[in-house]
Scaffold this active site. Structure first.
Site, PDB file in Angstrom:
ATOM      1  N   ASP A  50      65.935  22.015  25.173  1.00 13.19           N
ATOM      2  CA  ASP A  50      66.238  21.230  23.979  1.00 13.19           C
ATOM      3  C   ASP A  50      65.568  19.871  24.109  1.00 13.19           C
ATOM      4  O   ASP A  50      65.239  19.425  25.219  1.00 13.19           O
ATOM      5  CB  ASP A  50      67.756  21.065  23.817  1.00 13.19           C
ATOM      6  CG  ASP A  50      68.118  20.513  22.439  1.00 13.19           C
ATOM      7  OD1 ASP A  50      67.276  20.648  21.537  1.00 13.19           O
ATOM      8  OD2 ASP A  50      69.201  19.940  22.291  1.00 13.19           O
ATOM      9  N   CYS A 106      86.132  34.908   0.064  1.00 11.51           N
ATOM     10  CA  CYS A 106      86.166  35.043   1.524  1.00 11.51           C
ATOM     11  C   CYS A 106      84.845  34.647   2.182  1.00 11.51           C
ATOM     12  O   CYS A 106      84.767  34.646   3.415  1.00 11.51           O
ATOM     13  CB  CYS A 106      86.500  36.487   1.911  1.00 11.51           C
ATOM     14  SG  CYS A 106      88.082  37.055   1.259  1.00 11.51           S
ATOM     15  N   CYS A 111      82.375  38.969  -1.321  1.00 17.03           N
ATOM     16  CA  CYS A 111      83.545  38.359  -1.980  1.00 17.03           C
ATOM     17  C   CYS A 111      83.314  36.857  -2.092  1.00 17.03           C
ATOM     18  O   CYS A 111      83.057  36.190  -1.076  1.00 17.03           O
ATOM     19  CB  CYS A 111      84.808  38.649  -1.180  1.00 17.03           C
ATOM     20  SG  CYS A 111      86.287  37.863  -1.891  1.00 17.03           S
ATOM     21  N   GLU A 157      73.182  21.505  25.927  1.00 12.77           N
ATOM     22  CA  GLU A 157      73.823  20.366  25.275  1.00 12.77           C
ATOM     23  C   GLU A 157      74.667  19.594  26.287  1.00 12.77           C
ATOM     24  O   GLU A 157      74.692  18.355  26.294  1.00 12.77           O
ATOM     25  CB  GLU A 157      74.686  20.846  24.102  1.00 12.77           C
ATOM     26  CG  GLU A 157      73.901  21.453  22.942  1.00 12.77           C
ATOM     27  CD  GLU A 157      73.084  20.418  22.193  1.00 12.77           C
ATOM     28  OE1 GLU A 157      73.298  19.211  22.410  1.00 12.77           O
ATOM     29  OE2 GLU A 157      72.203  20.828  21.400  1.00 12.77           O
ATOM     30  N   ASP A 191       0.863  -1.192   0.000  1.00 13.97           N
ATOM     31  CA  ASP A 191       0.000   0.000   0.000  1.00 13.97           C
ATOM     32  C   ASP A 191       0.893   1.234   0.000  1.00 13.97           C
ATOM     33  O   ASP A 191       1.477   1.600   1.017  1.00 13.97           O
ATOM     34  CB  ASP A 191      -0.910  -0.008   1.229  1.00 13.97           C
ATOM     35  CG  ASP A 191      -1.896   1.164   1.217  1.00 13.97           C
ATOM     36  OD1 ASP A 191      -1.933   1.885   0.199  1.00 13.97           O
ATOM     37  OD2 ASP A 191      -2.602   1.347   2.211  1.00 13.97           O
ATOM     38  N   ASP A 214      17.455  20.648  -8.329  1.00 18.78           N
ATOM     39  CA  ASP A 214      16.468  21.651  -8.740  1.00 18.78           C
ATOM     40  C   ASP A 214      16.293  21.580 -10.259  1.00 18.78           C
ATOM     41  O   ASP A 214      17.279  21.539 -11.006  1.00 18.78           O
ATOM     42  CB  ASP A 214      16.908  23.064  -8.336  1.00 18.78           C
ATOM     43  CG  ASP A 214      16.914  23.236  -6.823  1.00 18.78           C
ATOM     44  OD1 ASP A 214      16.008  22.703  -6.182  1.00 18.78           O
ATOM     45  OD2 ASP A 214      17.830  23.899  -6.308  1.00 18.78           O
ATOM     46  N   ASP A 240      69.548  57.415 -13.414  1.00 21.76           N
ATOM     47  CA  ASP A 240      70.209  56.291 -12.749  1.00 21.76           C
ATOM     48  C   ASP A 240      69.778  56.297 -11.283  1.00 21.76           C
ATOM     49  O   ASP A 240      69.271  57.309 -10.773  1.00 21.76           O
ATOM     50  CB  ASP A 240      71.729  56.402 -12.855  1.00 21.76           C
ATOM     51  CG  ASP A 240      72.417  55.046 -12.649  1.00 21.76           C
ATOM     52  OD1 ASP A 240      71.695  54.068 -12.362  1.00 21.76           O
ATOM     53  OD2 ASP A 240      73.643  54.962 -12.758  1.00 21.76           O
ATOM     54  N   ASP A 286      66.673  26.205  20.200  1.00 25.52           N
ATOM     55  CA  ASP A 286      67.039  26.246  18.785  1.00 25.52           C
ATOM     56  C   ASP A 286      65.807  26.662  17.981  1.00 25.52           C
ATOM     57  O   ASP A 286      64.758  26.982  18.544  1.00 25.52           O
ATOM     58  CB  ASP A 286      67.594  24.893  18.323  1.00 25.52           C
ATOM     59  CG  ASP A 286      66.616  23.758  18.585  1.00 25.52           C
ATOM     60  OD1 ASP A 286      65.398  24.035  18.663  1.00 25.52           O
ATOM     61  OD2 ASP A 286      67.037  22.602  18.732  1.00 25.52           O
ATOM     62  N   ASP A 324      75.561  58.042 -13.296  1.00 24.12           N
ATOM     63  CA  ASP A 324      76.005  57.007 -12.364  1.00 24.12           C
ATOM     64  C   ASP A 324      76.870  57.603 -11.266  1.00 24.12           C
ATOM     65  O   ASP A 324      76.757  57.231 -10.090  1.00 24.12           O
ATOM     66  CB  ASP A 324      76.768  55.929 -13.134  1.00 24.12           C
ATOM     67  CG  ASP A 324      77.221  54.802 -12.240  1.00 24.12           C
ATOM     68  OD1 ASP A 324      76.360  54.020 -11.793  1.00 24.12           O
ATOM     69  OD2 ASP A 324      78.431  54.722 -11.948  1.00 24.12           O
TER      70      ASP A 324
END
Length: 1603
Positions: free
Chosen positions: A1344, A1320, A1317, A1437, A614, A891, A1158, A1401, A1272
């Site tokens: 640490d 260096c 440099c 440490e 039904d 929809d 410059d 650290d 310059d």
């Protein structure tokens, strides 16, 4: 002073009410005004001439001092003074014109009020500020009816005394109050005589005549009206008058008419038809502006009156516009006299202000008609705004509602709506067709086409209902009436236990269904075939338990069952409609097996029954004849089932029943778990809950009822990733309230067949949330499952454009109810969507279920939904090619060329979807008018968005992002220009969604325009008969385009398009328009399925022929028409701008001056140089915060602006600026800082500019190299020492200190030279330094994480050491996380206390956002060491190493050579901490705990000198701490303490007095006396002090040793 304060306080209480200031506040204000010199005496406050200076002075004081108390008090006092003054003026003038005495009072104005001679006492009823003129007015004779004069002229017309002027105006009272005009009390019987009869009574015909010569008309009885209105309390006491058609004479209104109108407005409202009828009756004759305004003051409140004034002004402006176009307009007097204007129509022209007689004499009849009509139309608009009508589109005819009642409700709502009168009848008829009951809809559709009015439709329906044939509903009603007595007899007997006379039952027999006897006495009762059968209930012979009389009661009739205690746990509202009786051969019967899943013992676990399918029943009902007697049942919240025959008692199964349908071949359909209802019905019924769960649907094919199974081919299998191992996430704990709600929702889904019991190895959590309505919603967290899925590709590229629907086509919107739950999930994928229903405190085993349908929250559910629905609808698309069918998720929108075609197609679509297993919500089927789809409202000709809020809430970046997303959705429909989107785009900058944002002024102004645009702008639906046009234009902050029709004449936009945000530094307008044209053409083909017919281009392209190359490429293949014209008016909202195609920049030299530019990053300067004769001219700019590219751009911009009207050559060595400037040859859109700088400069030039690029520092001789070198050199003028330092380092590679001294540059510059440099800089340049330590406990900690494999599985140890006391705290963790670090620090703080700073650290656990917030809450500073350099954490440490050694020794001592057992780890870690903290370490004489809790007080040591960065020794320091390789020194002047390496410290022997402190120094400095340099300095102290000019010889030796 006190008298004035008392009078003002009384006036404030009268006119200000509860907001009136106190006497103390008034006195303070008056004292301040006298102190400031604004009042000579308190009584000067009554003079209006002093009000403006007081207001200005108090306002200035509030702005300067920020104190606004006196200004607030003055505002209240000023309002009261003005109200009293206006009341006085109106009272005096009314008495004057009524001939009751009094003197002339000037019209309202600050300069005309009289200074009161006396003050009144409010408690005694005296007048406020009563003047001498007012007192004289009270003494005047009552019969006086002639106008008063002032001087030698009449106040009315200005002529000599003795004129015939009969009346004058009384200005309308401008303030609201019920006590206005107190001086008119009792004036009603003293009005002038001989006027017209009141309106509403029998009125004699007036003789026409000039206004100035007519006899004095009778004014309305004000006192009588006031008395009538006292009970209703109208806002203002004022009387409107009307103008007779015979001439400019007044007719007084009957006061009862005004009273009745005011009462009608108060009780019925402004929109009531009664109110409208009375207002229209009063305004049926032309009214003066004076009368119109007074009438509206009576019936409208203050706010509606202000709205009416604005609406009236708009209507009058329309009249003026029409009169301006037509000189013979009636308002212009058919061309005679001056044209009308706003001042005339509002009664503000000369001779009309406050003078109704003057208005009657000067206004033309056409103007009076226009004034009255405009006022009436404005009143209608205000009524709609003040009292919005109910939504007529939501009115539908109820199931038991008569058609007449439905028509009454609908017509009342439509008549009170905003619809124009001409549209109301068609709307009512259309709503009859769509909103009435289905049978009435069929009657209306079959009605003749000649019925065109609602009345005709109603009469037709009523006539047809009288002669309508018998329908299914009629048969059902007849059956209900026939069987109701029989069913109710059974119900009453079961409910009350009543019997008929003689003890005979009045019900039906349960065996044969006949009345008059019980089941035990039934002649058709079945006898037992086995006389030796034993009853299990009474242990008797000859019958079974089912036939036992003990079971059935005294008479053998079944009594009510014994009910188990406790209510049914699921709160339901069953409403079952039982199936109508069918012929036996047509009844859809199936064989069903019921299995009890309960745990208690029963005689039979499974029974076989025959049930009726039904689809009209909501729930499944098992007949008591089929229900085993030992299966328990319980009461329900609803104890009855309501059907056609009435109510039937019902119960529910206490245990879950497994129900399966047996197929014809004997196989068993998938079982379904449910709690069926048990009731006294003839045969069991399978309702919709069971049908849907089993996949069955009852349908009617060729008139015969059959049973169909929903095909599983709609289930689309999911795609899983290769590693889709089962996911198991434990169910979250839920509070009892939510758990109960979850249980109810799960049981509901189980009964609906959406879920099934599960034994899956997958599990994900479920939970509930409360909705706004108070109910709960079930949610399933499927994020972990979605991670295992392969997402489906998008099958729909965005939402459809609704304006593409043909214009005028009727629409229908369908909503698929529970679309996801109507689509089956593939059987092989169901186990992945399992979940657990827990129990409180694990009181019972958890129940597990899995989804059988598409679950909400699965990543593929939307795509599968679109695919399945599209597959079902595909045959209809092929069958009806002309039908427009828009499908987006669940929809549907249908559009057809006719109503009949739409209805036929809609029925076919609904039936197709229902056959496929989907459900259509009947109450959500929308038809025109009032169709809404995807957030838009659709009419027959327009598409408009809905749902804009007044002002959104903005607090975070995420709020702005959501708002911009919503606006982007609306832009194609509203045409929101780029200038209005700019303020919102500005707020999108940022990366944190929780970053704070504010609703600033720019956003507020832009939002106001957008909201205003949403109320006026809308898209027009496309008309296929007209050509499709497109147009583009440049506007502020971008470009805009539109697709529509009639754009150059009567614009009808169909779709708006916009340029995208620029992605390059500069985009030319030509390129922007090219891209927009391409986008416009593609959108036309994609949306409308055709190319644009007409393309409108800006006028600049008409002047520039042939078209530019970019435009030609965008128009490739275009076959339509191209028109170049001025910007269409549709673009006005975007503020269009002119597009210039003029070339501004070239790469070839032009005749004109040449400049060189410059910039330098070292000096942060930009320069411009050019040659003037033999010398170079120079201009510079400097900005330390700008980049080199910005400096280069600013230098070029400065060069371009030297000669704006002269062609100029700009030479630069910046390739970046040169390339950008060449791209900016035409106007465009910049998007970077450098581009904005250059665009601003180019926009100010009118002449051509040439940009020339040269390479810097080239050896090519010539003018360009020379000029570039000069530029310059000027840009790097201050960098000569730095260049020398570079050259010196290139030659010798010396260090930074040597470079600093040799080249006289700073150490920072020297370090930069060394770092640049390549030889260096192989290692980072680090400064000499020392690890800072705490001078006392809790100053600096070092923390640490260290790995100790012996402590597995929690092998990570968090270690913290106090740098002053060396105390150590250790905690054990399984992983290195932010939470672990915070937990460790919380433990360390509990042991040692809260530190000032912590050094770690740069690990993520220490630098995360949550860790920073945690440290900020505790007020702890945090620093990190050098990345990758463990020496920055030297102390911790060393503590790590010390701790690990101690753990190893303790573990080996306990016999654990490798891994320490988990049960012993905590104890061993505590022993290690105890050994390290509570015993001395090394040479220390105190334990770390002693040093931590009893620290030594530090004293300043001997004076020293420290070496600074330049290598020089700086004096003024004292030693605080001396250690191995480090020292802490303190500045004697600033008390600054720093840590330095010991090699950078030496004694300062020049401080003689401080040397003696060495002996008093702390033991911490004991080692310094044995230091050799210190001894040498001490021995040569006297010699150093004596000479003091010669450098000590030992210092060179010390320096040599140091080097």
């Amino acid at each position: 002073m006190e008298a004035v304060i008392k009078v003002i306080s009384s006036a404030c209480k009268t006119y200000c009410g509860k907001t009136s200031p106190s006497k103390k506040e008034i006195g303070a204000m008056l004292s301040l005004l006298q102190k400031e010199g604004l009042l000579m005496s308190p009584s000067d406050l009554y003079s209006p001439g002093s009000w403006d200076p007081i207001t200005a002075a108090l306002s200035q004081r509030a702005m300067v001092l920020g104190k606004s108390g006196e200004l607030k008090t003055w505002g209240l006092v000023l309002g009261a003074l003005k109200a009293a003054r206006e009341e006085q003026v109106t009272s005096e003038q009314a008495k004057f014109w009524l001939g009751l005495g009094g003197g002339r009072v000037s019209p309202p104005g600050p300069e005309s009020i009289e200074k009161p001679a006396t003050e009144r006492r409010v408690d005694k009823g005296e007048e406020v500020g009563e003047t001498t003129v007012q007192r004289d007015a009270k003494m005047a004779p009552e019969e006086t009816a002639t106008p008063k004069t002032v001087g030698t002229s009449c106040y009315h017309c200005g002529t000599a005394i003795g004129c015939n002027c009969a009346t004058a105006s009384a200005p309308p009272p401008p303030y609201v109050g019920s006590g206005l005009y107190p001086s008119l009390a009792g004036v009603g019987e003293q009005q002038g005589q001989g006027g017209d009869t009141p309106r509403g009574a029998e009125q004699p015909r007036a003789e026409p005549g000039h206004a100035g010569q007519a006899p004095g008309p009778a004014l309305t009885d004000w006192a009588r009206v006031r008395e009538e209105l006292a009970s209703t309390g109208p806002p203002v006491v004022a009387m409107p008058v009307v103008i007779k058609t015979e001439g400019p004479a007044w007719t007084p209104l009957e006061p009862k008419l005004i009273t009745r109108l005011a009462d009608t407005v108060r009780t019925k409202g402004l929109r009531s038809p009664i109110t409208m009828a009375e207002v229209e009756a009063l305004m049926s004759s032309p009214l003066l502006p004076h009368d119109v305004t007074n009438l509206m003051r009576v019936i409208l409140g203050p706010a509606p009156y202000a709205l009416w004034m604005d609406a009236w002004g708009v209507q009058l402006q329309t009249v003026i516009a029409a009169a301006t176009r037509d000189p013979r307009h009636p308002a212009n007097g058919q061309g005679r006299g001056e044209r009308t204007n706003l001042d005339r129509l509002k009664g503000l022209a000369d001779g009309m202000v406050g003078n109704p007689q003057g208005q009657a004499a000067l206004l033309r009849p056409g103007e009076l008609v226009a004034i009255t009509a405009s006022a009436l139309q404005a009143f209608r608009e205000v009524a709609r705004l003040a009292e919005p009508a109910g939504p007529w589109a939501d009115i539908t005819q109820g199931p038991s509602e008569s058609f007449v009642d439905f028509a009454n409700r609908l017509i009342k709502a439509v008549e009170g709506s905003d619809l124009p009168p001409t549209a109301r009848a068609p709307v009512i008829i259309d709503c009859f067709r769509q909103k009435s009951q289905p049978d009435i809809q069929q009657l209306i559709r079959a009605a003749p086409s000649t019925l065109t009015t609602p009345g005709e439709i109603i009469k037709y329906v009523l006539d047809r209902q009288k002669t309508a044939p018998l329908t299914d509903q009629g048969i059902a009603a007849a059956m209900s009436s026939a069987i109701q007595p029989l069913v109710m007899a059974v119900v009453n007997r079961e409910r009350d236990g009543q019997t008929g006379p003689g003890g005979r039952a009045r019900g039906l027999c349960y065996t044969c269904g006949s009345p008059g006897h019980y089941q035990a006495q039934c002649p058709k009762k079945r006898k037992s075939g086995n006389s030796r059968e034993r009853c299990q209930l009474c242990d008797g012979m000859g019958h079974n338990a089912k036939q036992c009389r003990r079971r059935d009661g005294n008479q053998g009739q079944r009594p009510g069952r014994g009910l188990s205690s406790g209510p049914w746990p699921v709160s339901e509202q069953p409403a079952v409609s039982l199936a109508m009786t069918m012929e036996h051969k047509d009844r859809p019967l199936v064989r069903v097996i019921l299995t009890n899943t309960g745990s208690h013992p029963v005689k039979q676990r499974s029974v076989y029954i025959t049930a009726l399918l039904d689809s009209g029943a909501d729930i499944t009902i098992i007949s008591e004849e089929d229900w085993p007697t030992d299966w328990p049942v319980v009461d329900t919240a609803n104890p009855q089932i309501h059907g056609i025959g009435g109510g039937i008692p019902m119960r529910k199964s206490r245990d879950m029943i497994e129900l399966g349908v047996i197929n014809r071949d004997g196989s068993l359909e998938r079982p379904l778990l449910l709690f069926p209802a048990v009731a006294m019905v003839r045969g069991s019924i399978l309702g919709r809950d069971c049908l849907q769960g089993l996949g069955l649907r009852l349908t009617n094919l060729i008139g015969k009822a059959t049973v169909l199974t929903v095909a599983l081919h709609l289930a689309i299998p999911l795609k899983w990733k290769p590693d889709h191992t089962p996911v198991w996430i434990d169910q979250w704990p839920l509070p009892e309230g939510k758990l109960v709600a979850l249980t109810q929702l799960v049981e509901k889904e189980l009964q609906l067949g959406h879920i099934e019991p599960s034994l899956s190895c997958w599990n994900t959590p479920v939970f509930v949330i409360r909705k706004a309505s108070g109910s709960y919603r079930l949610l399933h967290d499927l994020r972990a499952v979605n991670a295992k899925l392969v997402p489906f590709g998008a099958v729909q590229q965005g939402a459809p454009v609704l304006s593409a629907l043909p214009r005028g086509w009727p629409l229908m919107v369908l909503d698929l109810k529970d679309c996801f739950f109507s689509i089956p999930l593939a059987e092989q994928d169901r186990e992945a969507f399992a979940f657990t229903l827990p129990s409180v405190n694990n009181q019972a085993p958890a129940r597990r279920f899995q989804w059988k349908v598409l679950p909400q929250g699965m990543t593929c559910s939307p795509t599968i939904c679109q695919l399945v629905v599209g597959q079902v609808l595909e045959p209809l698309r092929l069958k009806h090619p002309s039908l427009r069918m828009l499908h987006y998720m669940d929809d549907l929108l249908l559009a057809a060329s006719s109503h009949d075609g739409l209805e036929a197609a809609g029925e076919e679509v609904i039936s197709t979807l229902e056959r496929a297993g989907f459900t259509i919500s009947p109450d959500k089927i929308q038809r025109e008018p009032g169709v809404q789809y995807l957030g838009y409202k659709l009419g027959s000709t327009y598409v408009a968005p809905v749902g804009l809020v007044a002002e959104p809430r903005i607090a975070t970046l995420w709020d702005v992002q959501k708002l911009v997303g919503s606006l982007q959705w609306l832009r194609p429909a509203l045409g929101i220009p780029p200038r209005l989107m700019g303020p919102f785009y500005e707020q999108l900058r940022g990366s944190d969604p929780n970053e704070a944002r504010e609703w600033n002024l720019d956003m507020k102004m832009a939002w106001r325009e957008i909201v205003q645009l949403s109320t006026t702008a809308a898209l027009e639906r496309w008309d296929p008969a007209l050509p499709l046009e497109g147009a583009v234009a440049r506007c502020e902050q971008g470009a805009i385009g539109v697709l529509g029709q009639g754009l150059s004449t009567h614009p009808r936009p169909c779709l708006w398009l916009f340029s995208t945000q620029p992605t390059k530094a500069f985009t030319a307008w030509l390129e922007v328009l090219t891209l927009l044209i391409t986008k416009l053409r593609a959108s036309a083909v994609r949306t409308f399925g055709k190319e644009v017919d007409i393309l409108l281009l800006p006028a600049c392209f008409r002047e520039d022929l042939p078209l530019p190359e970019g435009i030609l490429l965008a128009l490739k293949g275009f076959a339509g028409k191209i028109r170049s014209s001025d910007t269409p008016s549709i673009f006005d909202i975007a503020r269009p701008l002119h597009v210039s195609l003029k070339v501004r920049v070239t790469d070839h030299p032009v005749p004109g001056p040449t400049v060189f530019t410059d910039a330098s990053s070292s000096t942060h300067k930009g320069v411009v140089v050019w040659r003037e004769g033999p010398r170079w001219e120079i201009k510079e700019i400097a900005d330390s915060g700008a980049s080199v590219q910005q400096l280069e751009a600013r230098a070029v911009a400065m060069a371009l602006l030297l000669w704006p009207t002269t062609p100029t050559n700009v030479v630069t060595d910046s390739a970046f600026v040169a390339k950008m400037l060449l791209k900016m040859g035409q106007e465009g859109v910049p998007s970077t800082a450098a581009a904005f700088i250059l665009e601003d400069a180019l926009s100010q030039r009118s002449a051509m500019a040439a940009v020339l690029h040269v390479r810097s520092h080239s050896e090519v001789p010539g003018f360009f190299t020379e000029g570039n070198d000069v530029a310059d050199s000027q840009a790097t003028f201050q960098a000569y020492p730095l260049r020398e330092a570079k050259d010196l380092h290139t030659a010798l590679h010396i260090g930074p200190r040597a470079l600093s001294k040799a080249c006289n540059i700073s150490m920072q510059q020297a370090r930069e030279v060394v770092q640049t440099c390549p030889h260096c800089n192989s290692a980072p340049a680090l400064e000499a330094g020392v690890n800072p330590r705490g001078l006392g406990p809790l100053q600096i900690w070092q923390t640490d994480f260290t790995l100790e494999p012996r402590m597995a599985p929690r092998s990570w140890l968090a270690v913290t050491v106090d740098t002053a006391s060396s105390a150590i705290v250790v905690t054990q963790h399984g992983r290195v996380t932010s939470v672990a670090a915070q937990h460790h620090w919380a433990t360390a703080i509990a042991v040692l206390g809260r530190p000032k700073a912590i050094k770690t650290d740069n690990g993520s656990c220490f630098t995360s956002k949550s860790t920073r917030e945690w440290l900020a809450r505790w007020g702890i500073a945090h620093t990190t060491g050098i990345p990758g350099n463990s020496q920055g954490q030297a102390m911790v440490e060393r503590a790590n190493r010390l701790l690990k050694d101690k753990i190893r020794v303790l573990a080996e001592g306990d016999g654990f050579m490798k891994r320490i057992p988990t049960s012993k780890q905590g104890e061993l870690l505590a022993k290690a901490m105890y050994a390290l903290n509570h015993f001395e370490r090394g040479e220390n004489t105190k334990t770390p705990i002693q040093k931590h809790w009893r620290p030594t007080v530090l004293t300043e040591g001997p004076p020293v000198k420290i070496r600074i960065e330049t290598g020089e020794w700086e004096k003024g320091w004292n030693v605080l701490v001396w250690g191995r390789g480090y020292a802490a020194v303190k500045n004697r002047d600033t008390d600054k303490v720093i840590w330095v390496p010991s090699r950078k410290v030496k004694p300062d022997i020049t401080q003689k007095d401080e040397v003696t402190k060495k002996d008093e120094a702390s033991p911490l400095f004991a080692g310094i006396s044995d230091w050799a340099p210190w001894k040498g300095e001490q021995e040569g102290l006297q010699e150093e002090v004596a000479s003091n000019k010669q450098e000590r010889p030992g210092e060179d030796t010390l320096a040599a040793n140091e080097s």
